[in-house]
Design a protein around this motif. Structure first.
Motif, PDB file in Angstrom:
ATOM      1  N   PRO A 184     -31.275 -12.711 -32.765  1.00 20.89           N
ATOM      2  CA  PRO A 184     -31.513 -13.108 -31.372  1.00 20.89           C
ATOM      3  C   PRO A 184     -31.686 -11.873 -30.489  1.00 20.89           C
ATOM      4  CG  PRO A 184     -29.704 -14.373 -32.301  1.00 20.89           C
ATOM      5  CD  PRO A 184     -30.033 -13.287 -33.292  1.00 20.89           C
ATOM      6  N   GLU A 185     -32.681 -11.958 -29.592  1.00 16.42           N
ATOM      7  CA  GLU A 185     -32.946 -10.856 -28.670  1.00 16.42           C
ATOM      8  C   GLU A 185     -33.480 -11.462 -27.379  1.00 16.42           C
ATOM      9  OE1 GLU A 185     -36.110  -7.279 -28.484  1.00 16.42           O
ATOM     10  OE2 GLU A 185     -34.856  -7.276 -30.278  1.00 16.42           O
ATOM     11  N   GLY A 186     -32.689 -11.422 -26.330  1.00 15.31           N
ATOM     12  CA  GLY A 186     -33.088 -12.044 -25.077  1.00 15.31           C
ATOM     13  C   GLY A 186     -33.325 -13.529 -25.289  1.00 15.31           C
ATOM     14  N   GLU A 187     -34.469 -14.027 -24.826  1.00 10.92           N
ATOM     15  CA  GLU A 187     -34.812 -15.441 -24.994  1.00 10.92           C
ATOM     16  C   GLU A 187     -35.461 -15.716 -26.349  1.00 10.92           C
ATOM     17  OE1 GLU A 187     -34.134 -17.967 -22.786  1.00 10.92           O
ATOM     18  OE2 GLU A 187     -32.940 -16.401 -21.826  1.00 10.92           O
ATOM     19  N   GLY A 188     -35.790 -14.665 -27.099  1.00  6.85           N
ATOM     20  CA  GLY A 188     -36.472 -14.824 -28.385  1.00  6.85           C
ATOM     21  C   GLY A 188     -35.649 -14.275 -29.526  1.00  6.85           C
ATOM     22  N   ARG A 189     -36.339 -13.698 -30.462  1.00  6.17           N
ATOM     23  CA  ARG A 189     -35.679 -13.105 -31.622  1.00  6.17           C
ATOM     24  C   ARG A 189     -36.530 -11.958 -32.136  1.00  6.17           C
ATOM     25  NH1 ARG A 189     -37.216 -18.038 -32.266  1.00  6.17           N
ATOM     26  NH2 ARG A 189     -35.115 -18.829 -32.272  1.00  6.17           N
ATOM     27  N   ARG A 190     -35.883 -11.048 -32.816  1.00  2.00           N
ATOM     28  CA  ARG A 190     -36.573  -9.941 -33.468  1.00  2.00           C
ATOM     29  C   ARG A 190     -36.578 -10.226 -34.960  1.00  2.00           C
ATOM     30  NH1 ARG A 190     -39.170  -5.735 -32.456  1.00  2.00           N
ATOM     31  NH2 ARG A 190     -38.513  -5.879 -30.289  1.00  2.00           N
ATOM     32  N   VAL A 191     -37.737 -10.077 -35.569  1.00  2.00           N
ATOM     33  CA  VAL A 191     -37.828 -10.183 -37.023  1.00  2.00           C
ATOM     34  C   VAL A 191     -37.984  -8.773 -37.566  1.00  2.00           C
ATOM     35  CG1 VAL A 191     -40.356 -10.563 -37.079  1.00  2.00           C
ATOM     36  CG2 VAL A 191     -38.938 -11.318 -38.999  1.00  2.00           C
ATOM     37  N   THR A 192     -37.187  -8.470 -38.564  1.00  2.00           N
ATOM     38  CA  THR A 192     -37.282  -7.198 -39.268  1.00  2.00           C
ATOM     39  C   THR A 192     -37.454  -7.524 -40.739  1.00  2.00           C
ATOM     40  OG1 THR A 192     -35.810  -6.179 -37.653  1.00  2.00           O
ATOM     41  CG2 THR A 192     -36.154  -4.986 -39.717  1.00  2.00           C
ATOM     42  N   VAL A 193     -38.518  -7.018 -41.314  1.00  2.75           N
ATOM     43  CA  VAL A 193     -38.826  -7.280 -42.716  1.00  2.75           C
ATOM     44  C   VAL A 193     -38.714  -5.964 -43.461  1.00  2.75           C
ATOM     45  CG1 VAL A 193     -40.512  -8.208 -44.341  1.00  2.75           C
ATOM     46  CG2 VAL A 193     -40.434  -9.081 -41.991  1.00  2.75           C
ATOM     47  N   THR A 194     -37.931  -5.974 -44.530  1.00  6.33           N
ATOM     48  CA  THR A 194     -37.702  -4.775 -45.318  1.00  6.33           C
ATOM     49  C   THR A 194     -38.110  -5.018 -46.754  1.00  6.33           C
ATOM     50  OG1 THR A 194     -35.793  -4.259 -43.913  1.00  6.33           O
ATOM     51  CG2 THR A 194     -35.953  -3.080 -46.000  1.00  6.33           C
ATOM     52  N   ALA A 195     -38.895  -4.109 -47.298  1.00  2.00           N
ATOM     53  CA  ALA A 195     -39.222  -4.148 -48.719  1.00  2.00           C
ATOM     54  C   ALA A 195     -38.006  -3.633 -49.466  1.00  2.00           C
ATOM     55  CB  ALA A 195     -40.450  -3.288 -49.019  1.00  2.00           C
ATOM     56  N   ALA A 196     -37.419  -4.493 -50.289  1.00  3.94           N
ATOM     57  CA  ALA A 196     -36.188  -4.124 -50.986  1.00  3.94           C
ATOM     58  C   ALA A 196     -36.448  -3.812 -52.451  1.00  3.94           C
ATOM     59  CB  ALA A 196     -35.169  -5.255 -50.855  1.00  3.94           C
ATOM     60  N   GLY A 197     -37.686  -3.858 -52.862  1.00  2.00           N
ATOM     61  CA  GLY A 197     -38.046  -3.570 -54.241  1.00  2.00           C
ATOM     62  C   GLY A 197     -39.545  -3.432 -54.362  1.00  2.00           C
ATOM     63  N   PRO A 198     -40.037  -3.078 -55.543  1.00  2.00           N
ATOM     64  CA  PRO A 198     -41.471  -2.844 -55.717  1.00  2.00           C
ATOM     65  C   PRO A 198     -42.350  -4.050 -55.382  1.00  2.00           C
ATOM     66  CG  PRO A 198     -40.254  -2.230 -57.707  1.00  2.00           C
ATOM     67  CD  PRO A 198     -39.275  -2.810 -56.752  1.00  2.00           C
ATOM     68  N   LYS A 199     -41.871  -5.265 -55.620  1.00  2.00           N
ATOM     69  CA  LYS A 199     -42.660  -6.456 -55.283  1.00  2.00           C
ATOM     70  C   LYS A 199     -42.739  -6.654 -53.764  1.00  2.00           C
ATOM     71  CE  LYS A 199     -41.813  -9.541 -59.209  1.00  2.00           C
ATOM     72  NZ  LYS A 199     -41.184 -10.843 -59.528  1.00  2.00           N
ATOM     73  N   GLY A 200     -41.782  -6.105 -53.043  1.00  2.00           N
ATOM     74  CA  GLY A 200     -41.767  -6.258 -51.592  1.00  2.00           C
ATOM     75  C   GLY A 200     -42.744  -5.355 -50.873  1.00  2.00           C
ATOM     76  N   GLU A 201     -43.086  -4.233 -51.470  1.00  2.00           N
ATOM     77  CA  GLU A 201     -43.962  -3.267 -50.804  1.00  2.00           C
ATOM     78  C   GLU A 201     -45.347  -3.828 -50.503  1.00  2.00           C
ATOM     79  OE1 GLU A 201     -43.665   0.254 -53.215  1.00  2.00           O
ATOM     80  OE2 GLU A 201     -41.484   0.328 -52.923  1.00  2.00           O
ATOM     81  N   PRO A 202     -46.028  -4.489 -51.473  1.00  2.00           N
ATOM     82  CA  PRO A 202     -47.340  -5.049 -51.126  1.00  2.00           C
ATOM     83  C   PRO A 202     -47.246  -6.182 -50.104  1.00  2.00           C
ATOM     84  CG  PRO A 202     -46.802  -5.501 -53.441  1.00  2.00           C
ATOM     85  CD  PRO A 202     -45.738  -4.612 -52.892  1.00  2.00           C
ATOM     86  N   ILE A 203     -46.143  -6.913 -50.096  1.00  2.00           N
ATOM     87  CA  ILE A 203     -45.960  -7.976 -49.107  1.00  2.00           C
ATOM     88  C   ILE A 203     -45.870  -7.360 -47.712  1.00  2.00           C
ATOM     89  CG2 ILE A 203     -44.445  -9.832 -48.308  1.00  2.00           C
ATOM     90  CD1 ILE A 203     -43.569 -10.122 -51.295  1.00  2.00           C
TER      91      ILE A 203
ATOM     92  N   GLY B 290     -42.110   3.230 -42.563  1.00  2.68           N
ATOM     93  CA  GLY B 290     -41.728   3.324 -43.966  1.00  2.68           C
ATOM     94  C   GLY B 290     -41.825   1.979 -44.658  1.00  2.68           C
ATOM     95  N   GLN B 291     -40.711   1.492 -45.130  1.00  4.24           N
ATOM     96  CA  GLN B 291     -40.662   0.233 -45.868  1.00  4.24           C
ATOM     97  C   GLN B 291     -40.128  -0.899 -45.005  1.00  4.24           C
ATOM     98  OE1 GLN B 291     -42.075   0.022 -48.925  1.00  4.24           O
ATOM     99  NE2 GLN B 291     -42.640   2.104 -48.428  1.00  4.24           N
ATOM    100  N   ARG B 292     -40.376  -0.829 -43.690  1.00  4.29           N
ATOM    101  CA  ARG B 292     -39.833  -1.827 -42.774  1.00  4.29           C
ATOM    102  C   ARG B 292     -40.868  -2.169 -41.706  1.00  4.29           C
ATOM    103  NH1 ARG B 292     -34.094  -0.458 -40.965  1.00  4.29           N
ATOM    104  NH2 ARG B 292     -33.793  -1.333 -43.002  1.00  4.29           N
ATOM    105  N   LEU B 293     -40.889  -3.443 -41.327  1.00  7.45           N
ATOM    106  CA  LEU B 293     -41.751  -3.926 -40.262  1.00  7.45           C
ATOM    107  C   LEU B 293     -40.879  -4.660 -39.262  1.00  7.45           C
ATOM    108  CD1 LEU B 293     -45.117  -5.612 -40.523  1.00  7.45           C
ATOM    109  CD2 LEU B 293     -43.270  -6.995 -39.646  1.00  7.45           C
ATOM    110  N   SER B 294     -41.153  -4.496 -37.982  1.00 13.30           N
ATOM    111  CA  SER B 294     -40.358  -5.147 -36.949  1.00 13.30           C
ATOM    112  C   SER B 294     -41.279  -5.718 -35.885  1.00 13.30           C
ATOM    113  CB  SER B 294     -39.394  -4.132 -36.325  1.00 13.30           C
ATOM    114  OG  SER B 294     -38.639  -4.729 -35.306  1.00 13.30           O
ATOM    115  N   ALA B 295     -40.938  -6.927 -35.392  1.00 14.77           N
ATOM    116  CA  ALA B 295     -41.727  -7.555 -34.338  1.00 14.77           C
ATOM    117  C   ALA B 295     -40.827  -8.431 -33.489  1.00 14.77           C
ATOM    118  CB  ALA B 295     -42.856  -8.386 -34.937  1.00 14.77           C
ATOM    119  N   PHE B 296     -41.169  -8.550 -32.202  1.00 13.96           N
ATOM    120  CA  PHE B 296     -40.463  -9.459 -31.318  1.00 13.96           C
ATOM    121  C   PHE B 296     -41.171 -10.801 -31.345  1.00 13.96           C
ATOM    122  CE2 PHE B 296     -39.817 -11.405 -27.107  1.00 13.96           C
ATOM    123  CZ  PHE B 296     -38.446 -11.595 -27.193  1.00 13.96           C
ATOM    124  N   LEU B 297     -40.399 -11.872 -31.517  1.00 13.02           N
ATOM    125  CA  LEU B 297     -40.921 -13.235 -31.537  1.00 13.02           C
ATOM    126  C   LEU B 297     -40.331 -13.947 -30.321  1.00 13.02           C
ATOM    127  CD1 LEU B 297     -40.271 -13.901 -35.339  1.00 13.02           C
ATOM    128  CD2 LEU B 297     -42.385 -13.080 -34.276  1.00 13.02           C
TER     129      LEU B 297
END
Length: 155
Positions: free
Chosen positions: A129-148, A6-13
């Protein structure tokens, strides 16, 4: 690398280098005037991400955490760290409204402390923080966020 729902992206770093690489990806997707809330506990990598973002945008000077100054400015970007803010009205004394000009990218840590003065975010970047790394979660919070978010998912 990343899962999009949907309007969210998640990745382990897994390390600071991966966080920096993500910051560079984010830099390539941001447009002038966007407001980004950076969330996560102390030491989660927010400043690492900002350093990489600024580097990718061509800034070659020293990038320090604005923990004590609250505001650090760079060409086209303002980095706020409101952790030590006692009252949102203090943002008025710092001249924050001058940066809300539709041209400056606003990166705000601990943005909830500026509620009522800061505008709502276009994008929320959360580092957890997640284990030895971190999880990044990016959420579009408005119309300008969706194309990003779409841009991040493609690169």
């Amino acid at each position: 690398m990343a899962a999009t729902t949907g309007q969210r992206l998640s990745a382990f770093l897994p390390d600071p280098e991966a966080t920096a690489a993500f910051g560079k990806r984010l830099a390539r997707c941001l447009e002038a005037g966007v407001v980004v809330y950076l969330e996560g506990p102390l030491g989660a990598g927010k400043t690492t991400l900002v350093r990489a973002l600024l580097s990718d945008r061509g800034y070659r000077g020293r990038v320090k955490s604005p923990t004590y100054t609250l505001v650090e400015t760079y060409p086209g970007v303002v980095h706020l760290d409101l952790y030590r803010l006692a009252d949102p009205e203090e943002l008025e004394w710092l001249g924050v409204r001058d940066y809300l000009d539709g041209e400056t990218i606003v990166l705000a840590e601990w943005a909830e402390k500026g509620r009522g003065v800061l505008p709502p975010p276009d994008l929320v970047v959360r580092l957890t923080p997640e284990g030895e790394g971190r999880r990044v979660t990016v959420t579009a919070a408005g119309p300008k966020g969706e194309p990003i978010l779409r841009c991040l998912a493609q690169i």
